[in-house]
Design an enzyme around this catalytic site. Structure first.
Site, PDB file in Angstrom:
ATOM      1  N   SER A 212     103.222   5.213 -13.993  1.00 56.88           N
ATOM      2  CA  SER A 212     102.714   4.112 -14.807  1.00 56.88           C
ATOM      3  C   SER A 212     101.428   4.421 -15.548  1.00 56.88           C
ATOM      4  O   SER A 212     101.152   3.816 -16.587  1.00 56.88           O
ATOM      5  CB  SER A 212     102.509   2.870 -13.929  1.00 56.88           C
ATOM      6  OG  SER A 212     101.555   3.123 -12.909  1.00 56.88           O
ATOM      7  N   HIS A 240     108.686   0.692 -13.884  1.00 55.67           N
ATOM      8  CA  HIS A 240     108.392   0.865 -15.306  1.00 55.67           C
ATOM      9  C   HIS A 240     109.569   1.499 -16.052  1.00 55.67           C
ATOM     10  O   HIS A 240     109.382   2.233 -17.029  1.00 55.67           O
ATOM     11  CB  HIS A 240     107.118   1.699 -15.483  1.00 55.67           C
ATOM     12  CG  HIS A 240     105.882   0.974 -15.058  1.00 55.67           C
ATOM     13  ND1 HIS A 240     105.195   0.112 -15.896  1.00 55.67           N
ATOM     14  CD2 HIS A 240     105.225   0.960 -13.874  1.00 55.67           C
ATOM     15  CE1 HIS A 240     104.165  -0.382 -15.252  1.00 55.67           C
ATOM     16  NE2 HIS A 240     104.155   0.104 -14.027  1.00 55.67           N
ATOM     17  N   LYS A 271     108.089  -7.324 -14.160  1.00 56.68           N
ATOM     18  CA  LYS A 271     107.746  -6.647 -15.409  1.00 56.68           C
ATOM     19  C   LYS A 271     108.812  -6.998 -16.470  1.00 56.68           C
ATOM     20  O   LYS A 271     108.747  -8.067 -17.059  1.00 56.68           O
ATOM     21  CB  LYS A 271     107.604  -5.146 -15.178  1.00 56.68           C
ATOM     22  CG  LYS A 271     106.385  -4.820 -14.298  1.00 56.68           C
ATOM     23  CD  LYS A 271     106.221  -3.348 -14.057  1.00 56.68           C
ATOM     24  CE  LYS A 271     104.907  -3.033 -13.346  1.00 56.68           C
ATOM     25  NZ  LYS A 271     104.740  -3.691 -12.038  1.00 56.68           N
TER      26      LYS A 271
END
Length: 425
Positions: A212, A240, A271
């Site tokens: 990340s 991610h 996310k």
């Protein structure tokens, strides 16, 4: 009464008065702790690594309202990769779940905290990742904290990339397996560690799919090749990557063609998949069944609130129905990366929406991010201990909801502030 006894009777109360009371000793301890803490805080401020929290007064999105700013601000630092945090269908699904199922369960899952919507989301996530089963957690931090202790014992070994996320590191610390750390994305060093651990009963190679802080993608094909050669399993953290990497947004394993060779995947709902909260593990059904029996964060944390589950379910349904949103990311990411590189900035990572603008100095990263806000662009400087000392940067994150005009405005703001601070000419 003798004179000696009289004197002793007078002295005793004086000693009692002079002896510190329990409350005064407690006050002194608190005062000493306060002084230590203030010293730590002063050191953070002096190093230029103080992390202030800006206050947002609107919903999350590519444009937000920030307390103290007079106009709308472009947001380039959220994990809202697909723009689903405020997608109308996702929001409505949360409202519907709130009305139908209530605000929360007031219980852990195995007591009276499992609703049909939890099981439905777990089934859809397993389908999305093409794995046998899924278990939900309050966060992916909890998923990482709850996995390794259950799966691995003292006769096993875990081989972890040295730059894995803090939650992976903390989760591994909780298990009793032999711990080996290999150099970042270094397949040669990983092979050495696999050779070193050949006497172990089970071995698990552990890596972020995407790291990340730098936006670099793990060499999963090479990792899987080595794991198969030496009889190890592979785990990836996909926080991610889930939702937007790969042709259908399935993640790093799809992007690199190894979906059938990665055995366990942990990821997040916080996310790309709506951005609210929650994490999960997908993998073999016997593992998921065992996690339900023994994983401490699962057993001792309240169930995910129904509105969060409703939002995440809708996000997954949108991705199962179409890959259009995921496919829009590549062109926008490369537009930013190419324009920033041409302007003279150093951008770490590869073709990932995480675009770290490398600056080195922590104070510089903080000052530049403040100046960017004045120009209408919200970004944040990252410095130690989030990243290594001397590796401070501003981490830009591109969203599918950003327009080309948004990206160009962000680049222009970087050029202005970069010239002001002598980063570019």
């Amino acid at each position: 009464m003798s004179l000696g006894k009289a004197v002793r009777s007078l002295v005793r109360p004086a000693r009692v008065v002079l002896r510190p009371s329990a409350s005064s000793r407690s006050y002194a301890a608190v005062a000493e702790a306060r002084a230590v803490l203030e010293g730590e805080l002063d050191g953070i401020r002096a190093a230029g690594t103080w992390k202030a929290e800006r206050i947002i007064t609107s919903k999350q999105g590519p444009q937000i309202n920030v307390d103290g700013s007079q106009s709308r601000i472009l947001n380039f630092c959220a994990n809202n990769y697909l723009g689903l945090s405020s997608h109308p269908e996702v929001v409505q699904a949360g409202i519907d779940a709130l009305k139908t199922y209530g605000a929360g369960l007031s219980s852990v899952r195995f007591i009276c905290g499992t609703q049909d919507l939890h099981k439905n989301l777990e089934q859809k996530l397993a389908e999305f990742h093409e794995r046998e089963d899924c278990i939900l957690y309050a966060s992916c931090f909890d998923a990482n904290a709850g996995l390794f202790e259950v799966l691995l014992g003292p006769d096993d070994a875990v081989l972890s990339d040295e730059l894995n996320h803090a939650s992976i590191i903390d989760g591994i610390r909780l298990c009793r397996a032999k711990r080996l750390r290999y150099k970042h994305m270094d397949l040669s060093d990983l092979e050495n560690k696999l050779k070193e651990s050949q006497s172990s009963r089970m071995r698990l190679v552990v890596t972020d799919g995407v790291f990340s802080m730098d936006g670099d993608v793990a060499p999963l094909k090479g990792i899987c090749d080595l794991a198969e050669q030496y009889g190890a399993m592979v785990f990836i953290d996909e926080c991610h990557a889930t939702g937007f990497l790969g042709a259908r947004g399935r993640g790093t394993d799809e992007l690199l063609g190894v979906m059938d060779r990665v055995h366990i995947v942990n990821s997040t709902l916080g996310k790309a998949l709506g951005g609210a909260a929650g994490g999960y593990t997908v993998g073999p059904k016997p593992l998921i069944d065992l996690l339900r029996q023994r994983s401490r964060p699962y057993l001792f944390s309240n169930s995910l609130p129904p509105p969060v589950v409703g939002c995440a379910t809708k996000a997954v349904e949108l991705l199962l129905a179409s890959n259009e949103i995921a496919q829009s990311m590549t062109a926008k990411t490369m537009r930013f990366r190419n324009n920033m590189t041409q302007a003279g900035f150093t951008i770490a990572g590869s073709a990932h929406p995480i675009c770290p603008v490398m600056l080195g100095d922590a104070r510089l990263a903080s000052l530049m991010s403040d100046d960017m806000l004045k120009l209408g662009v919200y970004v944040i400087g990252f410095s130690y201990p989030v990243v290594p000392k001397g590796k401070a940067r501003i981490r830009v994150q591109i969203s599918a909801a950003h327009t080309d005009e948004d990206i160009d405005q962000c680049v222009d703001a970087f050029i202005q502030t970069g010239r002001k601070h002598g980063v570019i000419s």
